[in-house]
Scaffold this motif. Structure first.
Motif, short mmCIF file in Angstrom:
data_model
loop_
_atom_site.label_atom_id
_atom_site.label_comp_id
_atom_site.label_asym_id
_atom_site.label_seq_id
_atom_site.Cartn_x
_atom_site.Cartn_y
_atom_site.Cartn_z
N MET A 159 2.11 19.52 4.08
CA MET A 159 2.65 18.48 3.59
C MET A 159 3.79 18.83 2.31
O MET A 159 3.95 20.23 2.48
N GLY A 160 4.89 18.35 2.28
CA GLY A 160 5.66 18.42 1.34
C GLY A 160 6.42 17.46 0.87
O GLY A 160 6.01 16.43 0.83
N TRP A 161 7.19 18.12 0.33
CA TRP A 161 8.78 17.41 -0.39
C TRP A 161 10.04 17.72 -0.24
O TRP A 161 10.09 18.48 -0.25
N TYR A 162 10.90 16.24 -0.61
CA TYR A 162 11.67 16.76 -0.03
C TYR A 162 12.50 15.80 -0.93
O TYR A 162 12.26 14.37 -1.83
N GLN A 198 16.63 13.38 -2.45
CA GLN A 198 17.31 13.12 -2.25
C GLN A 198 18.82 12.96 -2.83
O GLN A 198 18.05 11.63 -3.64
N SER A 199 19.83 12.99 -2.62
CA SER A 199 20.70 12.25 -4.27
C SER A 199 21.94 11.50 -3.71
O SER A 199 21.88 11.97 -2.45
N PRO A 200 21.71 11.06 -4.67
CA PRO A 200 23.47 9.90 -3.41
C PRO A 200 24.89 10.67 -3.63
O PRO A 200 25.33 11.96 -3.41
N GLY A 201 25.25 10.15 -1.93
CA GLY A 201 26.25 11.44 -1.77
C GLY A 201 25.18 12.28 -0.17
O GLY A 201 26.53 13.19 0.61
N LYS A 202 24.35 12.21 -0.41
CA LYS A 202 24.14 14.00 0.23
C LYS A 202 22.78 13.30 1.66
O LYS A 202 22.23 12.72 1.13
N GLN A 203 22.47 14.71 2.40
CA GLN A 203 21.42 14.24 2.83
C GLN A 203 20.14 14.85 2.31
O GLN A 203 19.97 15.93 1.35
N ARG A 204 19.23 14.62 2.90
CA ARG A 204 18.05 14.68 2.01
C ARG A 204 17.34 16.04 2.92
O ARG A 204 17.50 16.33 3.62
N GLU A 205 17.14 16.68 2.29
CA GLU A 205 16.75 18.08 1.71
C GLU A 205 15.94 18.38 1.21
O GLU A 205 14.67 17.97 0.93
N TYR A 265 12.97 11.71 -4.91
CA TYR A 265 11.63 12.74 -4.49
C TYR A 265 10.52 11.75 -3.50
O TYR A 265 9.92 11.23 -3.31
N TYR A 266 10.30 12.73 -2.00
CA TYR A 266 9.92 12.03 -0.89
C TYR A 266 8.50 13.14 -0.35
O TYR A 266 9.12 13.86 -0.87
N CYS A 267 8.17 12.20 -1.20
CA CYS A 267 6.05 12.55 0.22
C CYS A 267 6.79 13.09 1.62
O CYS A 267 6.53 11.96 1.76
N GLN A 273 7.48 5.96 -0.09
CA GLN A 273 8.60 4.99 -0.43
C GLN A 273 10.11 5.66 -1.34
O GLN A 273 10.47 5.18 -1.47
N GLY A 274 9.25 7.31 -1.56
CA GLY A 274 10.19 7.86 -2.92
C GLY A 274 10.14 7.43 -4.30
O GLY A 274 9.74 6.27 -4.43
N THR A 275 10.21 8.75 -5.02
CA THR A 275 10.40 8.27 -6.66
C THR A 275 11.04 8.83 -6.94
O THR A 275 11.64 10.38 -6.96
N GLN A 276 11.82 8.03 -8.16
CA GLN A 276 13.26 9.25 -8.94
C GLN A 276 12.78 10.09 -9.96
O GLN A 276 11.84 9.67 -10.82
#
Length: 122
Positions: free
Chosen positions: A34-37, A39-46, A93-95, A114-117
């Protein structure tokens, strides 16, 4: 059907803390990593951090010493404690979870929430 539902995001001042949660539900036989990623505007998911079923963890250099991942295997839930937050931590932040749905299926499949800001003000 499998769902990952995140909660705990919000607005915080620099130096503050937030705790994210992600609960997996549905047809689940077992969960591997399990993990967290993020993504900021204009950037790739990390990648931010991951944790195995046995508790081994991995962190991005940018969050080491500030973020802590943990999980409750009985509740299919993963947590992210974020301390000493910085404006550059602002992102969605995405789970993520590797899930095996049934006993007779050996493969694990990747699922996303679905992501949380998370917004950190300076």
């Amino acid at each position: 059907q499998v769902q990952l539902v995140e909660s705990g995001g919000g607005l915080v001042q620099a130096g503050g803390s937030l705790r994210l949660s992600c609960a997996a539900s549905g047809s689940i036989f077992s969960i591997n990593v399990m993990g967290w990623y993020r993504q900021s505007p204009g950037k790739q998911r990390e990648l931010v951090t991951t944790i195995t079923r046995g508790g081994s963890t991995n962190y991005a250099d940018s969050v080491k010493g500030r973020f802590t991942i943990s999980r409750d295997n009985a509740k299919n839930t993963v947590f992210l404690q974020m301390n000493s937050l910085k404006p550059e931590d602002t992102a969605v932040y995405y789970c993520n979870a590797e899930i095996r749905k049934r006993l007779w299926e050996s493969s694990y499949y990747n699922y996303w929430g679905q992501g949380t800001q998370v917004t950190v003000s300076s």
